[in-house]
Scaffold this motif. Structure first.
Motif, PDB file in Angstrom:
ATOM      1  N   ILE B  74       0.851  -1.207   0.000  1.00 17.54           N
ATOM      2  CA  ILE B  74       0.000   0.000   0.000  1.00 17.54           C
ATOM      3  C   ILE B  74       0.884   1.255   0.000  1.00 17.54           C
ATOM      4  O   ILE B  74       0.580   2.267  -0.640  1.00 17.54           O
ATOM      5  CB  ILE B  74      -0.918   0.002   1.242  1.00 17.54           C
ATOM      6  CG1 ILE B  74      -1.956  -1.109   1.150  1.00 17.54           C
ATOM      7  CG2 ILE B  74      -1.593   1.350   1.414  1.00 17.54           C
ATOM      8  CD1 ILE B  74      -3.044  -0.890   0.153  1.00 17.54           C
ATOM      9  N   SER B  75       1.998   1.133   0.706  1.00 19.30           N
ATOM     10  CA  SER B  75       2.843   2.318   0.839  1.00 19.30           C
ATOM     11  C   SER B  75       3.425   2.755  -0.496  1.00 19.30           C
ATOM     12  O   SER B  75       3.982   3.845  -0.600  1.00 19.30           O
ATOM     13  CB  SER B  75       3.975   2.027   1.813  1.00 19.30           C
ATOM     14  OG  SER B  75       4.962   1.246   1.178  1.00 19.30           O
ATOM     15  N   GLY B 105       3.628   7.152   4.212  1.00 17.72           N
ATOM     16  CA  GLY B 105       4.230   7.210   5.539  1.00 17.72           C
ATOM     17  C   GLY B 105       3.524   6.303   6.520  1.00 17.72           C
ATOM     18  O   GLY B 105       4.158   5.481   7.201  1.00 17.72           O
ATOM     19  N   PHE B 106       2.203   6.406   6.561  1.00 15.66           N
ATOM     20  CA  PHE B 106       1.467   5.642   7.555  1.00 15.66           C
ATOM     21  C   PHE B 106       1.486   4.141   7.246  1.00 15.66           C
ATOM     22  O   PHE B 106       1.642   3.322   8.146  1.00 15.66           O
ATOM     23  CB  PHE B 106       0.031   6.153   7.649  1.00 15.66           C
ATOM     24  CG  PHE B 106      -0.041   7.602   8.029  1.00 15.66           C
ATOM     25  CD1 PHE B 106       0.910   8.138   8.888  1.00 15.66           C
ATOM     26  CD2 PHE B 106      -1.016   8.434   7.515  1.00 15.66           C
ATOM     27  CE1 PHE B 106       0.872   9.468   9.249  1.00 15.66           C
ATOM     28  CE2 PHE B 106      -1.062   9.772   7.881  1.00 15.66           C
ATOM     29  CZ  PHE B 106      -0.119  10.296   8.740  1.00 15.66           C
ATOM     30  N   MET B 109       4.729   2.743   8.306  1.00 15.39           N
ATOM     31  CA  MET B 109       4.845   2.585   9.759  1.00 15.39           C
ATOM     32  C   MET B 109       4.076   1.354  10.214  1.00 15.39           C
ATOM     33  O   MET B 109       4.561   0.565  11.028  1.00 15.39           O
ATOM     34  CB  MET B 109       4.275   3.808  10.472  1.00 15.39           C
ATOM     35  CG  MET B 109       5.128   5.050  10.329  1.00 15.39           C
ATOM     36  SD  MET B 109       4.297   6.382  11.203  1.00 15.39           S
ATOM     37  CE  MET B 109       4.968   7.800  10.393  1.00 15.39           C
ATOM     38  N   ILE B 110       2.878   1.213   9.682  1.00 13.99           N
ATOM     39  CA  ILE B 110       2.065   0.060  10.083  1.00 13.99           C
ATOM     40  C   ILE B 110       2.707  -1.232   9.610  1.00 13.99           C
ATOM     41  O   ILE B 110       2.854  -2.202  10.367  1.00 13.99           O
ATOM     42  CB  ILE B 110       0.639   0.203   9.529  1.00 13.99           C
ATOM     43  CG1 ILE B 110      -0.066   1.349  10.245  1.00 13.99           C
ATOM     44  CG2 ILE B 110      -0.138  -1.092   9.692  1.00 13.99           C
ATOM     45  CD1 ILE B 110      -1.350   1.766   9.585  1.00 13.99           C
ATOM     46  N   GLY B 111       3.122  -1.221   8.344  1.00 16.46           N
ATOM     47  CA  GLY B 111       3.752  -2.428   7.802  1.00 16.46           C
ATOM     48  C   GLY B 111       4.979  -2.807   8.603  1.00 16.46           C
ATOM     49  O   GLY B 111       5.221  -3.976   8.900  1.00 16.46           O
ATOM     50  N   LEU B 410      -4.547   7.367  11.963  1.00 21.20           N
ATOM     51  CA  LEU B 410      -3.427   8.239  11.600  1.00 21.20           C
ATOM     52  C   LEU B 410      -3.866   9.246  10.546  1.00 21.20           C
ATOM     53  O   LEU B 410      -3.489  10.416  10.569  1.00 21.20           O
ATOM     54  CB  LEU B 410      -2.265   7.389  11.076  1.00 21.20           C
ATOM     55  CG  LEU B 410      -1.529   6.556  12.132  1.00 21.20           C
ATOM     56  CD1 LEU B 410      -0.598   5.556  11.477  1.00 21.20           C
ATOM     57  CD2 LEU B 410      -0.744   7.480  13.059  1.00 21.20           C
ATOM     58  N   TYR B 411      -4.687   8.769   9.637  1.00 27.11           N
ATOM     59  CA  TYR B 411      -5.112   9.637   8.544  1.00 27.11           C
ATOM     60  C   TYR B 411      -6.026  10.746   9.037  1.00 27.11           C
ATOM     61  O   TYR B 411      -5.917  11.904   8.648  1.00 27.11           O
ATOM     62  CB  TYR B 411      -5.807   8.806   7.468  1.00 27.11           C
ATOM     63  CG  TYR B 411      -5.418   9.250   6.086  1.00 27.11           C
ATOM     64  CD1 TYR B 411      -4.279   8.736   5.485  1.00 27.11           C
ATOM     65  CD2 TYR B 411      -6.155  10.210   5.425  1.00 27.11           C
ATOM     66  CE1 TYR B 411      -3.892   9.176   4.247  1.00 27.11           C
ATOM     67  CE2 TYR B 411      -5.767  10.659   4.175  1.00 27.11           C
ATOM     68  CZ  TYR B 411      -4.638  10.127   3.584  1.00 27.11           C
ATOM     69  OH  TYR B 411      -4.241  10.559   2.367  1.00 27.11           O
TER      70      TYR B 411
END
Lengths: 182, 451, 229, 751
Positions: B74-75, B105-106, B109-111, B410-411
């Protein structure tokens, strides 16, 4: 430790019969705090059952292996129990209160519950063997400091892996992981 | 319809920053709750042991690694697309870039948390980092997991920089419009931006350099993630196609993710005037291309396996094609190929709604794709005696789902604190030469049709 | 330096499973119980694989003991990010529990599925723990474990030989599975020594390696079951 | 998470206080003075004898220091003990020869089992409730003495009965002496998978009423009728060793092996030729082979001598056993009968063995005699590569028991019948047997035991039988006291295994031998047994035997080695007693319980590789050991041929109901190509109602389906003579736990 119920296979609880040991032995830490302590390499402070004067015994030129009798035979040096004490103290210094104290314990069938000062925790996964080190003329003091100056043994040499590996490197002993970790 | 002018841009885009509705709190509460649930589930897992998951002998990777690859995929939407569009100077990109980069970015971070979540002993995760230890032991630089560590860190740093740089002028705008503590915070974030020509010049140069630099990093990241699989002698993993296949898949799912995010922003933040049908149309076309590319890679991968006719590989092949995993496999093909082809390939369906439906399908399909790469192969290695089937347990499902909540949270927070559309870039567009008449006409038409 | 290897004679192996229990006994492998076993968490460092061939009445059954093959070119080693899985000088695939952070990548990479994960802290209902072998580490939750060729016995024998100032004798080291095998189907020894029993068996025309074409170069040779007309 | 694991978790958390002491036992606990000097960390190797089956394998026990939780004077504490750590096959032992089977490896868990009975117990709740209270040894022994004195006073000594597993060796002699001197009836012995039929047949055929020792190591052709000699029958360790030698131990020579059975056993899986045969007709096949051999004049009928004469029509060349007729009865093609016969007769040496299911029919004795005659016909008795009989030491004579030998006791069936019919024993001693679990329901053993007013058990565990007892006097584990074995088979020379305790007793247990001697002394009319302690009895035997080592006496030598082997002095040899049968035995069709129309399938319960007859189901290692054929762990299952399964609409893993005329049970189906379509098989061992936390309430006990059919000649239970029907109940429900996934090595290209 009171007999408690243990879960049976079908979900019902089986009461323990008289005399049966209950409980589970696991490699889990008893508490979260203990786990954190282990992680941070913090060792609890132990209180020994008796202030054993190493200095006096070493001063009388009793060699370490006389009491720590396993040291040149196998992996464990062994912490001597009361039986070992009484070999000499059946006759020697029997007038001292501390000796009388341990003689009384012996007569009650009790042993001294020594706390381990050195040694590795389970998840260090170290299989250390004293005997080959003794054979290769590593002084006891190299790893245990000068016990002759202590009463209760103090942990004044930290047995980190670096400490072991340095010496192994100097003496050209194997530093393969499987030398110690298995 | 024309683009809004300067002051309206400020009003529209800064509105969420200065006006807080109950919706915001509701969203934060809901998504925060989901994240908290996920975190506590993970704590429970770390405390009790990995056994609460469905992982077993011999399927040692499952939902977590699937989610890891998925989120890293997704990133790839944001930074990569934004960088490419920036480099080719595609004017229509302007309202899209920031929300795309934020996704990067998010999602990263999650991944990046998943490799830690999935560890048997997560408290030792720092051993993946090369730090000087007294034991003189370094990470094993032959391990793709260590490459992952570096690749993801590099990409994350680059992406955040790439996201942050163009926000600086907008931070300055917010700073200038606010007072008190907020002014101080935004002042610090604006890093002394005064809008001097020199600063503008430096920003443009930095963006140009970053755009060039981030593309190979992005490509390498998912190539390296694919190495986690292709370096292991597991049937159907050990193949050369995984690098480009994963990158294509990543961009594919990334664009889909971006489209969904854009549609939501458009709706919730009332950005209908900024995020135009044109953007959906263009990204939809790009998505269509990626769907075709993805289809090609999948076909290629299957064909090579089929042609090779290695028994162990064929066993996995048939398991996904017609065996236990066939329902999932054909769902994936439908979601990733059939659905996008219909919805995006036929101009009539390539509306915002069409794009979003296709994107949702693709996000599901791409998640399944990673699952189908990992699980059937692990459960079906060479020795049949050790074959096994993996089924996820509630904790895994909760944690994997919670990451979607985390993404939303986060979004939401990001949209609350940062203008989600680059204000200065929009304004800059006003000063650009007039656009191509054709494209204006088309925008017009699409805009009308969707008003 | 030695290169430890094993030979498994499938004509002698009758599938009794003594090696499986011997291994549990020697290596402090905990039982996981029915509930965990049903979820695929049973740990058997050595297993006896069985395969049916043909259908009733012309049916045959094949047994094959499979343990860690201690590959020369082991797929588990390069993938481990922390060197928990690494190669020793005497050709063993070491698993260093300290270093293991539980990525389980090694187990995925292992074509033989010879690696097992501790999903929970191993536990023993008291006083079963009195049986635990003090020469073998107790693993904890989150680490990978596998057959070590009974490295504690190898190290013990080496130490003994060095104490007595002599070379190791062929057959002196017997991992628990080899020791317990009544049919003498398993032979352990030094593959570097061309005269050792295991070397001679490794050269047997009946010999082959498991999954040879994966390129792992295992240290275990399987001697095929002979067929009789 | 289900309830069970929740309880487990809470149990673990709940005990964390005690766990704190595991890492650092010194922390809160009292330390007791150890009873012996131990050098920590140094292993000592001591001899032992495996107690789990009658094979009598020699052990080497690894002993090291360990910290044990113990209770002394009502106080829990820690003491350093010398603890057994690992069992290995003794290298110099003629039976085990360094090897040990899976069960033997797991035997150590008997000693450390968490549910072991640690001290004498007196029943405090209802019978079968499992509620007991502690009682001291003195009080317990006084209680039995009082009961026995009461019998003596009433003159009803015959109301004392003893139930045992029929062990050989000193323990059996001691109990026999106890019973006969007290005036009680002989010991009742029972084993589900006992070999009484084969012993009787060997007595009739060869004059040796004992199990045979096939010389596998030297044979070149092995023909086995149903004998699971590599898995569960007789002396598996010795047999596996010599079988390995037969296959690959002789350069250039590889012995061939043919197995005849209706369900492929672990042993059958190793056969070169596997011959399925109709249940109960194995003897017909053996006679068919003999017919061909005689008809082709390969060996004359007279060569079989006494063994041949035991069979009807032997001298006439067995005219009724022509291959075509054999094919009709057994289902084995006539051509194959011919070929097997020629192979068996022309390959020298060759040996045939029979055991297990073929003998568990109403015509079991006939089958055993037929195979015996076949061996005798080709000259395979007491010849290298043939059938031997291990010389037996007459333990009663060697231990100088004196007195009168006890008359052989009633069967368990008769005991139960008597108890239910009014002839109720007043005191029952139970030593190692668990007939409640292993007898057919129709014998009503549980109900019969319920009639007995006073039951004393020497068991270490609460199993289905000992939970009915009023008093439990737990024996030492085999590692904690003197252990002995008098192997009936497995070696060509005589063997007696013996070993002193490898470690001190963990608990307040006492050796049953010593307890019996103590009771004998305390009775109002002392029994005057010739020994004060059990080891004194052992010492007497070994003192009578010649020493294997020149400068040490046999007793010292045997204790150090764990075994005595050599030539038995003539006076101590067990006599070759049994006479030839009065009348020749003819084939009679096997009788099956259940109508073939209603119950179309043969039911074959078989000893499980892990648990034998179920007596080992309490050991967690064996529970978790994957079954050799199915890879099942912690569960029970039913094996069905895939063709039959398809007809019945049963898929792999489905829950099925198996019903016989006796009852029904539900279990998971395993489709196995190694079983005849008209047979369903089920391992015995699981289905315990009460047998420690690991076995209780797990799986199903197939014995409950067995009909009370017996071998007509010996009265032994024909456990393979029940017919059943099978029907599908539902889809797999997780009750079957398998370790393995695939069953075929070659991956199919298409599913």
């Amino acid at each position: 430790m009171q007999p408690t119920a243990v879960p049976s296979n079908d979900g019902s609880d089986i009461a323990l019969l008289p005399g049966q040991v209950s409980g589970v032995f696991t490699t889990a830490r008893p508490t979260f705090g203990a786990a954190v302590d282990d992680f941070l390499n913090r060792r609890p402070v132990y209180e020994q059952p008796l202030e054993f004067p190493h200095n006096i015994h070493v001063g009388k030129e009793i060699a370490c292996e006389v009491c720590h009798e396993g040291v040149d035979k196998g992996p464990k040096a062994g912490i001597p129990g009361l039986r070992t004490c009484m070999i000499c103290h059946e006759a020697i210094a029997t007038d001292r209160p501390r000796i009388q104290q341990i003689t009384a314990m012996r007569d009650k069938g009790l042993d001294l519950a020594w706390q381990r000062v050195y040694g590795f925790s389970n998840d260090d996964h170290v299989r250390f063997n004293h005997a080959p080190h003794i054979r290769n003329k590593v002084e006891c003091a190299t790893c245990h400091g000068n016990v002759g100056e202590q009463t209760i043994a103090q942990r004044n040499v930290e047995h980190t892996m670096g400490f072991c590996v340095n010496c192994h490197n100097e003496r050209k002993a194997s530093i393969d992981c499987l030398t110690c970790h298995f | 319809m024309t683009q809004p002018s300067g002051s309206k841009i400020n009003d529209d885009l800064l509105r969420p920053l200065f006006h807080t509705s109950w919706r915001f709190f509701l969203l934060v509460a809901v998504f925060g709750g989901i994240v908290a649930l996920g975190l506590s589930t993970w704590m429970w897992q770390a405390r009790n042991g990995y056994g609460i998951t469905g992982i077993k002998w011999p399927v040692y990777w499952g939902f977590y690694i699937t989610s890891f690859v998925f989120w890293i995929g997704i990133s790839h939407a944001g930074t990569l697309i934004s960088a490419i569009l920036r480099l080719v100077n595609a004017g229509w990109r302007r309202p899209v870039t920031r929300c795309a980069e934020a996704i990067t970015g998010f999602a990263l971070m999650i991944g990046a948390t998943f490799p830690i979540i999935h560890l048997g002993r997560p408290w030792l995760a720092f051993w993946l980092a090369p730090y000087p230890s007294d034991r003189l032991i370094w990470p094993n630089f032959r391990s793709p997991l260590v490459w992952d560590f570096f690749a993801i860190n590099t990409y994350l740093t680059g992406s955040l920089l790439f996201l942050f740089l163009p926000i600086i002028p907008d931070f300055a705008v917010v700073r200038d419009k606010s007072t008190g503590l907020r002014r101080k915070i935004y002042g610090a974030l604006a890093m002394g931006w005064r809008g001097t020509p020199k600063q503008w010049h430096r920003l443009e140069t930095a963006m140009q350099i970053m755009a060039v630099a981030i593309i190979p990093v992005a490509v390498s990241v998912h190539t390296i993630v694919s190495f986690d699989f292709s370096m292991a002698p597991v049937p159907t993993w050990n193949t050369t196609i995984f690098g480009p296949y994963f990158v294509a898949g990543a961009i594919f799912s990334g664009i889909a993710g971006l489209l969904i995010a854009m549609a939501l922003l458009r709706k919730f933040l009332r950005l209908e005037e900024y995020l135009l049908p044109l953007h959906f149309d263009n990204l939809g076309k790009l998505l269509l291309v990626m769907a075709l590319l993805w289809g090609y890679f999948v076909f290629n991968e299957r064909l090579v396996t089929y042609y090779g006719n290695e028994p162990a590989h064929m066993a996995v092949f048939w398991r996904t094609q017609s065996g236990t995993f066939a329902p999932l496999y054909w769902t994936m093909v439908t979601c990733n190929f059939v659905l996008p082809l219909i919805l995006l390939g036929i101009r009539r369906f390539r509306t915002i709604t069409g794009c979003v439906i296709a994107s949702i399908g693709i996000v599901i399909g791409m998640w399944l794709e990673r699952f189908l790469i990992i699980v059937p192969a692990l459960g079906h290695k060479y020795l049949p005696y050790s074959f096994g089937i993996y089924r996820p347990t509630p904790p895994e499902i909760i944690i994997a789902s919670a990451t979607f909540g985390a993404m939303c949270l986060l979004y939401v927070l990001f949209a609350k604190t940062v203008p989600i559309i680059s204000m200065w870039e929009l304004k800059a567009a006003d000063h650009l030469p007039a656009k191509h008449p054709h494209s204006t006409a088309k925008e017009q038409r699409l805009g009308d049709s969707h008003a | 330096m030695a290169r430890w290897g094993m030979a498994a004679d499938l004509d002698r192996c009758n599938g009794c499973g003594a090696c499986v229990v011997a291994c549990h006994s020697e290596n402090n492998i905990s039982t996981v119980g029915d509930e965990q076993a049903s979820r695929g968490r049973a740990k058997h460092w050595i297993r006896v694989e069985r395969y049916w061939e043909g259908d009733f009445p012309d049916v045959r059954l094949k047994f094959r003991p499979v343990m860690c093959q201690q590959c020369d070119n082991a797929p588990c080693e390069p993938v481990c990010p922390t060197y928990a899985s690494h190669h020793t000088e005497d050709g063993l695939n070491a698993q260093v529990y300290n270093r293991c952070i539980g990525t389980r990548y090694c187990a995925n990479a292992c074509p033989y599925n010879a690696r097992f994960f501790d999903f929970f802290n191993p536990s023993w209902d008291k006083p079963l723990q009195l049986q635990l072998n003090p020469d073998v580490s107790l693993r904890e939750v989150g680490v990978m474990e596998k057959c070590t060729f009974c490295v504690q016995r190898i190290r013990g024998a080496q130490l003994q030989a060095r104490t007595e100032d002599r070379a190791l004798r062929d057959g002196e080291i017997q991992p628990a599975c080899v020791q317990g095998c009544a049919a003498k189907a398993l032979v352990f020894g030094d593959l570097e020594d061309p005269e050792s029993h295991v070397s001679r068996l490794a050269r047997s025309p009946r010999g082959s390696k498991l999954l040879e074409d994966v390129g792992t170069q295992p240290a275990v040779t399987y001697l095929a079951r002979a067929t009789q007309v | 998470m289900d309830r069970r694991s929740f309880i487990k978790l809470t149990a673990i958390t709940g005990t964390s206080a005690t766990l704190a002491s595991c890492g650092n036992p010194e922390n809160q606990f009292i330390r007791f003075l150890p009873d012996e000097d131990i050098v920590p960390g140094v292993a000592v190797w001591k001899p032992g004898v495996c107690p789990l089956c009658a094979a009598g394998c020699g052990l080497t026990v690894r002993v090291m220091d360990a910290d044990a939780d113990v209770m002394r004077d009502g106080q829990w504490g820690i003491v350093r003990i010398a603890a057994a750590k690992k069992l290995e096959g003794a290298a110099g032992h003629p039976i085990s020869q360094g090897g040990l089977c899976a069960r033997g490896q797991a035997a150590i868990q008997v000693t450390y089992h968490p549910d072991r009975i640690t001290q004498p117990l007196k029943r405090s709740g209802d019978r079968g409730s499992g509620q007991y209270e502690a009682i001291s040894w003195d009080a317990a022994i006084a209680e039995i003495v009082q009961r026995l004195n009461a019998l003596e006073t009433a003159g009803t000594q015959r109301a004392l009965a003893l139930l045992s597993r029929g062990r050989t060796g000193h323990r059996a002699v001691l109990t026999d002496q106890f019973l006969s001197r007290f005036g009680a009836r002989g010991a009742v012995t029972y084993q589900l998978f006992g070999d009484d039929v084969l012993r009787r047949a060997n007595g009739l055929s060869f004059g040796r009423e004992q199990l045979p020792t096939p010389d596998l190591a030297n044979t070149r052709y092995l023909l086995s009728f149903g004998a699971d000699f590599l898995g569960t029958w007789n002396s598996p360790v010795a047999q596996a060793g010599s079988f390995g030698h037969m296959r690959q131990g002789r350069p250039g020579i590889r012995g061939a092996f043919t197995q005849v059975e209706s369900r492929m056993s672990q042993t059958g899986a190793n056969a070169d030729t596997w011959v399925p045969v109709n249940p109960g007709t194995e003897g017909v096949l053996a006679l068919g082979l003999a017919h061909v051999i005689m008809a082709a004049s390969l060996h004359p009928a007279s060569a079989a001598g006494r063994a041949g004469a035991a069979l009807d029509g032997w001298a006439g060349g067995l005219a009724n056993s022509a291959p075509a007729e054999v094919e009709r009865i057994t289902g084995v093609a006539a051509a194959r009968v011919e070929r097997l016969a020629r192979e068996f007769a022309e390959t020298r040496p060759a040996v045939a063995v029979v055991a297990g299911p073929p003998l568990a029919h109403s015509n079991g004795l006939f089958t055993a005699l037929a195979v015996n005659a076949l061996n005798a016909l080709v000259g395979s008795v007491e010849q290298p590569g043939g059938l031997f009989f291990t010389p037996q030491v007459n333990v009663a004579a060697s231990s100088k028991a004196g007195g009168t030998a006890a008359a052989s006791g009633a069967s368990i069936e008769e005991l139960a019948k008597g108890a239910l019919g009014g002839d109720v024993p007043q005191v029952l001693l139970v030593d190692g047997a668990n007939p409640v679990f292993t007898t057919p329901k129709a014998w009503r053993v549980r109900a019969a035991l319920g009639k007995i007013p006073y039951i004393v058990s020497f068991s270490s565990f609460l199993d289905e039988t000992s939970i009915l007892s009023d008093l439990i006097l737990p024996d030492h584990s085999f590692l904690e006291g003197w252990s002995e074995g008098a192997p009936e088979s497995g070696s060509l020379s005589a063997v007696l295994s013996v070993a002193p305790a490898a470690m001190r007793p963990l608990y307040q247990t006492r050796a049953t031998g010593d307890v019996l001697l103590e009771i004998g002394r305390q009775l109002q009319r002392p029994l005057n047994l010739p020994w004060q302690t059990f080891d004194e009895m052992l010492g007497a035997t070994f003192a009578a035997l010649p020493s294997a080592t020149a400068d040490v006496d046999a007793w010292t030598d045997a204790q150090a080695k764990g075994v005595w082997t050599g030539t038995v002095p003539g006076a101590l040899v067990t006599g070759a007693a049994a006479a030839a049968p009065a009348a020749a035995v003819a084939y009679a069709e096997p009788v099956f319980d259940g109508d073939a129309g209603q119950f179309p399938l043969h039911f074959l319960p078989y000893p499980s590789s892990a648990f034998l007859d179920g007596s080992l189901a309490h050991l967690p290692w064996l529970q978790e050991m994957p079954d050799p054929l199915t890879s099942a762990m912690w569960s029970s299952w039913v094996e069905i041929n895939p063709v039959t399964a398809e007809k019945l609409g049963v898929a792999d893993g489905d829950v099925v109901e198996v019903a016989s005329g006796q009852g029904a049970l539900r279990s998971a189906a395993v489709l196995s190509p190694g079983i005849a379509p008209n047979v369903v098989a089920m391992p015995v061992g699981q289905g315990h109602q009460s047998f420690t936390r690991y076995a209780s309430g797990r799986g199903e006990n197939p014995v409950e389906l067995i009909a009370p059919v017996t071998d007509s000649a010996t009265g032994a239970l024909a456990w393979a003579a029940t017919r059943v029907k099978l029907s599908r109940v539902g889809p797999p429900d997780g009750r079957l736990i398998l370790f393995a996934g695939g069953t075929r090595e070659h991956l199919e290209e298409h599913r």
